[in-house]
Design an enzyme around this catalytic site. Structure first.
Site, PDB file in Angstrom:
ATOM      1  N   TYR A   1       0.917  -1.154   0.161  1.00  0.00           N
ATOM      2  CA  TYR A   1      -0.025  -0.025  -0.031  1.00  0.00           C
ATOM      3  C   TYR A   1       0.787   1.489  -0.076  1.00  0.00           C
ATOM      4  O   TYR A   1       0.639   2.071  -0.972  1.00  0.00           O
ATOM      5  CB  TYR A   1      -0.891   0.125   1.123  1.00  0.00           C
ATOM      6  CG  TYR A   1      -1.786   1.206   1.430  1.00  0.00           C
ATOM      7  CD1 TYR A   1      -1.386   2.173   2.486  1.00  0.00           C
ATOM      8  CD2 TYR A   1      -3.046   1.401   0.752  1.00  0.00           C
ATOM      9  CE1 TYR A   1      -2.056   3.202   2.613  1.00  0.00           C
ATOM     10  CE2 TYR A   1      -3.706   2.581   1.160  1.00  0.00           C
ATOM     11  CZ  TYR A   1      -3.167   3.403   2.143  1.00  0.00           C
ATOM     12  OH  TYR A   1      -4.056   4.517   2.426  1.00  0.00           O
TER      13      TYR A   1
ATOM     14  N   LYS B   1       1.071   5.411  -2.333  1.00  0.00           N
ATOM     15  CA  LYS B   1       0.636   6.560  -1.775  1.00  0.00           C
ATOM     16  C   LYS B   1       1.893   7.703  -1.914  1.00  0.00           C
ATOM     17  O   LYS B   1       1.810   8.770  -1.952  1.00  0.00           O
ATOM     18  CB  LYS B   1       0.245   6.381  -0.299  1.00  0.00           C
ATOM     19  CG  LYS B   1      -1.012   5.669  -0.369  1.00  0.00           C
ATOM     20  CD  LYS B   1      -2.190   6.424  -0.976  1.00  0.00           C
ATOM     21  CE  LYS B   1      -3.592   5.739  -0.478  1.00  0.00           C
ATOM     22  NZ  LYS B   1      -4.680   6.474  -1.058  1.00  0.00           N
TER      23      LYS B   1
HETATM   24  N1  LIG Z   1      -9.354   4.062   5.995  1.00  0.00           N
HETATM   25  C1  LIG Z   1      -8.108   4.406   6.454  1.00  0.00           C
HETATM   26  O1  LIG Z   1      -7.560   3.956   7.562  1.00  0.00           O
HETATM   27  C2  LIG Z   1      -7.378   5.263   5.736  1.00  0.00           C
HETATM   28  C3  LIG Z   1      -7.744   5.513   4.276  1.00  0.00           C
HETATM   29  N2  LIG Z   1      -6.826   6.298   3.585  1.00  0.00           N
HETATM   30  C4  LIG Z   1      -7.178   6.460   1.995  1.00  0.00           C
HETATM   31  O2  LIG Z   1      -8.472   7.621   2.094  1.00  0.00           O
HETATM   32  C5  LIG Z   1      -9.276   7.248   0.938  1.00  0.00           C
HETATM   33  C6  LIG Z   1     -10.761   6.894   1.385  1.00  0.00           C
HETATM   34  O3  LIG Z   1     -10.396   5.725   2.339  1.00  0.00           O
HETATM   35  P1  LIG Z   1     -11.748   5.106   3.123  1.00  0.00           P
HETATM   36  O4  LIG Z   1     -12.732   6.260   3.587  1.00  0.00           O
HETATM   37  O5  LIG Z   1     -11.152   3.965   3.802  1.00  0.00           O
HETATM   38  O6  LIG Z   1     -12.509   4.425   1.813  1.00  0.00           O
HETATM   39  P2  LIG Z   1     -13.446   3.195   1.917  1.00  0.00           P
HETATM   40  O7  LIG Z   1     -12.527   1.741   1.356  1.00  0.00           O
HETATM   41  O8  LIG Z   1     -14.509   3.074   2.813  1.00  0.00           O
HETATM   42  O9  LIG Z   1     -14.264   3.629   0.570  1.00  0.00           O
HETATM   43  C7  LIG Z   1     -13.748   3.570  -0.864  1.00  0.00           C
HETATM   44  C8  LIG Z   1     -14.644   4.155  -1.975  1.00  0.00           C
HETATM   45  O10 LIG Z   1     -13.659   4.179  -3.273  1.00  0.00           O
HETATM   46  C9  LIG Z   1     -14.410   3.361  -4.003  1.00  0.00           C
HETATM   47  N3  LIG Z   1     -13.439   2.547  -4.771  1.00  0.00           N
HETATM   48  C10 LIG Z   1     -12.942   1.532  -4.385  1.00  0.00           C
HETATM   49  N4  LIG Z   1     -12.323   1.005  -5.296  1.00  0.00           N
HETATM   50  C11 LIG Z   1     -12.490   1.597  -6.402  1.00  0.00           C
HETATM   51  C12 LIG Z   1     -12.144   1.454  -7.835  1.00  0.00           C
HETATM   52  N5  LIG Z   1     -11.427   0.587  -8.107  1.00  0.00           N
HETATM   53  N6  LIG Z   1     -12.887   2.244  -8.635  1.00  0.00           N
HETATM   54  C13 LIG Z   1     -13.499   3.264  -8.276  1.00  0.00           C
HETATM   55  N7  LIG Z   1     -13.887   3.418  -6.982  1.00  0.00           N
HETATM   56  C14 LIG Z   1     -13.547   2.648  -6.133  1.00  0.00           C
HETATM   57  C15 LIG Z   1     -15.450   2.722  -3.218  1.00  0.00           C
HETATM   58  O11 LIG Z   1     -16.733   2.297  -3.907  1.00  0.00           O
HETATM   59  P3  LIG Z   1     -16.879   0.960  -4.929  1.00  0.00           P
HETATM   60  O12 LIG Z   1     -16.456  -0.122  -4.075  1.00  0.00           O
HETATM   61  O13 LIG Z   1     -18.238   0.889  -5.444  1.00  0.00           O
HETATM   62  O14 LIG Z   1     -16.085   1.228  -6.102  1.00  0.00           O
HETATM   63  C16 LIG Z   1     -15.898   3.539  -1.957  1.00  0.00           C
HETATM   64  O15 LIG Z   1     -16.665   4.603  -2.611  1.00  0.00           O
HETATM   65  C17 LIG Z   1      -8.403   6.143   0.096  1.00  0.00           C
HETATM   66  O16 LIG Z   1      -7.907   6.577  -0.931  1.00  0.00           O
HETATM   67  C18 LIG Z   1      -7.608   5.450   1.226  1.00  0.00           C
HETATM   68  O17 LIG Z   1      -6.397   4.916   0.725  1.00  0.00           O
HETATM   69  C19 LIG Z   1      -5.872   6.795   4.148  1.00  0.00           C
HETATM   70  C20 LIG Z   1      -5.402   6.735   5.220  1.00  0.00           C
HETATM   71  C21 LIG Z   1      -6.123   6.113   6.252  1.00  0.00           C
HETATM   72  C1  LIG Z   2       6.646  12.274  14.516  1.00  0.00           C
HETATM   73  C2  LIG Z   2       5.788  11.227  15.374  1.00  0.00           C
HETATM   74  C3  LIG Z   2       5.737   9.844  14.742  1.00  0.00           C
HETATM   75  C4  LIG Z   2       4.888   8.908  15.389  1.00  0.00           C
HETATM   76  C5  LIG Z   2       4.486   7.596  14.649  1.00  0.00           C
HETATM   77  C6  LIG Z   2       3.460   6.852  15.169  1.00  0.00           C
HETATM   78  C7  LIG Z   2       3.176   5.465  14.287  1.00  0.00           C
HETATM   79  C8  LIG Z   2       2.008   4.892  14.022  1.00  0.00           C
HETATM   80  C9  LIG Z   2       1.733   5.517  12.537  1.00  0.00           C
HETATM   81  C10 LIG Z   2       0.474   4.603  11.822  1.00  0.00           C
HETATM   82  C11 LIG Z   2      -0.217   5.798  11.056  1.00  0.00           C
HETATM   83  C12 LIG Z   2      -1.154   4.870  10.056  1.00  0.00           C
HETATM   84  C13 LIG Z   2      -2.243   5.760   9.541  1.00  0.00           C
HETATM   85  C14 LIG Z   2      -2.838   5.762   8.310  1.00  0.00           C
HETATM   86  C15 LIG Z   2      -3.251   4.182   8.120  1.00  0.00           C
HETATM   87  C16 LIG Z   2      -3.572   3.893   6.535  1.00  0.00           C
HETATM   88  O1  LIG Z   2      -3.365   4.583   5.847  1.00  0.00           O
HETATM   89  C17 LIG Z   2      -4.269   2.543   6.522  1.00  0.00           C
HETATM   90  N1  LIG Z   2      -5.261   2.179   7.372  1.00  0.00           N
HETATM   91  C18 LIG Z   2      -4.694   2.299   5.064  1.00  0.00           C
HETATM   92  O2  LIG Z   2      -5.685   2.474   4.846  1.00  0.00           O
END
Ligand SMILES: NC(=O)C1=CN([C@@H]2O[C@H](COP(=O)(O)OP(=O)(O)OC[C@H]3O[C@@H](n4cnc5c(N)ncnc54)[C@H](OP(=O)(O)O)[C@@H]3O)[C@@H](O)[C@H]2O)C=CC1
Ligand SMILES: CCCCCCCCCCCCCCCC(=O)[C@@H](N)CO
Length: 350
Positions: A204, A208
């Site tokens: 992943y 990003k």
């Molecule tokens: N959840 C987390 O902890 C974190 C998430 N992020 C990032 O934030 C963004 C949102 O995450 P999150 O809220 O968890 O999203 P979700 O996984 O809850 O929702 C994903 C959305 O994207 C759509 N999607 C997924 N795959 C595709 C595809 N191939 N084509 C078109 N649409 C797609 C889904 O709809 P459908 O399946 O119908 O296509 C849905 O609407 C993402 O980019 C994720 O990587 C960043 C940090 C943390």
């Molecule tokens: C300067 C201080 C540094 C402290 C470090 C702390 C260690 C934990 C960091 C983990 C962060 C993960 C968040 C995003 C997760 C994510 O993107 C996935 N859930 C994919 O969706």
């Protein structure tokens, strides 16, 4: 006083000063750098999670909204919620487009459909939220390379293709206006992991980090088009309690879960709200927590700053913080290894 105490006191003093500066700046922040009222916003990945929350909040601010994802049933449900959130239901317009962002050339079709729906005009703001995460141990977990390719296709190429399709429209000579015109916005959604990587996210995290590289390139390249003002942004959410988060937890290595405990999860609504706040404040890299701000200031390199003073001063101290944090996190991983043996013996969670 001993050196560590002096260092810790000085560090605490400076970080406190910077927090005051950040707060004061936020307090006096007035101009909205991303007004949406009456403008059209296209969001990919907006039928669920953070994207859905962002679509609702932008509708409540008066935007016309186009949501893009694959599943039509979920798109229809979410579109009804977006309409219900509208600030001016009689004038605002809403639609959805079903598309898989991992498909080659999906974006050109989506932009064409969006323009046909939008009276021939391109959306003013495009937010690439669509993403997925398949946490696996790189070497020992089955399917990690296939997951990496899929994550790259959705998370990086899904946003890269959309950025190219919409920029070809916005930057076309016939669409030139003036440097003073209200800018368009292309927004990528990365993750705090693209500021600070941890074990278990091999499939992943690179996808990003790649978004940062493209954004930094575009931030400079867009200077070639002074009469077609466009702003590029990268949003770095922390853990979001979304359906995607529930899905990724099915494969997430236990050691990764252990390390993530240090980062408090937030709801999709909160992450969307803080992201929009950062975009309206005109930020290039947008984080949604103070921890995210610290991590951002640790990786700025040659990227544009939000505030040269704050970003530089915080950046001076991050190496000291990371000295302790990395020691702690790596010690946790080592302890895990000593307790659980060779990773080839772990049973991946089903
Ligand atoms: N959840 C987390 O902890 C974190 C998430 N992020 C990032 O934030 C963004 C949102 O995450 P999150 O809220 O968890 O999203 P979700 O996984 O809850 O929702 C994903 C959305 O994207 C759509 N999607 C997924 N795959 C595709 C595809 N191939 N084509 C078109 N649409 C797609 C889904 O709809 P459908 O399946 O119908 O296509 C849905 O609407 C993402 O980019 C994720 O990587 C960043 C940090 C943390
Ligand atoms: C300067 C201080 C540094 C402290 C470090 C702390 C260690 C934990 C960091 C983990 C962060 C993960 C968040 C995003 C997760 C994510 O993107 C996935 N859930 C994919 O969706």
């Amino acid at each position: 006083m001993s050196l560590p105490v002096i260092t810790a006191t000085a560090l605490g003093l400076v970080v406190s000063l910077v927090i005051v500066a950040i707060t004061a700046m936020g307090f006096f922040q007035s101009k909205n750098h991303m007004p949406v009222e009456g403008r059209t916003v296209l969001l990919t990945g907006a039928s669920e999670g953070m994207g859905r929350s962002a679509a609702l909040q932008l509708a409540a601010k008066g935007a016309n909204v186009i949501i893009v994802s694959r599943n039509v049933g979920r798109l229809e449900e979410t579109l009804a919620d977006v309409k219900a959130a509208a600030k001016s239901p009689s004038t605002q317009r809403f639609t959805y487009i079903s598309a898989d962002v991992a498909e080659h050339d999906y974006a050109a079709r989506v932009v064409a459909e969006a323009m046909a729906w939008n009276g021939g005009s391109a959306p003013d703001i495009v937010w690439c939220v669509a993403g997925m995460s398949t946490p696996l141990l790189w070497a020992m977990d089955e399917g990690s390379m296939a997951a990496s390719r899929r994550n790259m296709d959705v998370n990086y190429f899904g946003a890269a293709e959309m950025s190219q399709a919409i920029l070809r429209e916005w930057l076309a000579p016939e669409n030139s206006t003036s440097p003073q015109a209200e800018p368009k916005h292309i927004i990528f959604t990365a993750s705090m992991l693209a500021l600070f990587a941890i074990v278990g996210y091999g499939p992943y995290t690179p996808s990003k980090w790649a978004l940062r590289g493209l954004a930094d390139t575009l931030a400079m390249e867009l200077n070639l088009y002074p009469d077609n003002p466009v702003r590029v942004h990268v949003v770095y959410p922390g853990t979001i309690t979304s359906p995607g988060f529930a899905r990724e937890n099915q494969t997430k290595p236990a050691v990764t879960v252990e390390l993530e405990k240090d980062e408090p999860p937030e709801t999709p609504d909160t992450v969307a709200r803080r992201s929009i706040q950062g975009l309206e404040a005109g930020k290039y890299f947008v984080t949604v927590s103070f921890l995210g701000e610290l991590m951002r200031c640790g990786v700025m390199g040659g990227s544009p700053r939000n505030n040269w003073f704050v970003d530089t001063v915080l950046g001076w101290f991050i190496p000291i913080i990371y000295f302790f944090v990395l020691r702690g996190l790596n010690a946790t991983v080592l302890r895990y290894a000593r307790t659980h043996g060779h990773p080839s013996t772990y049973s991946t969670k089903k």
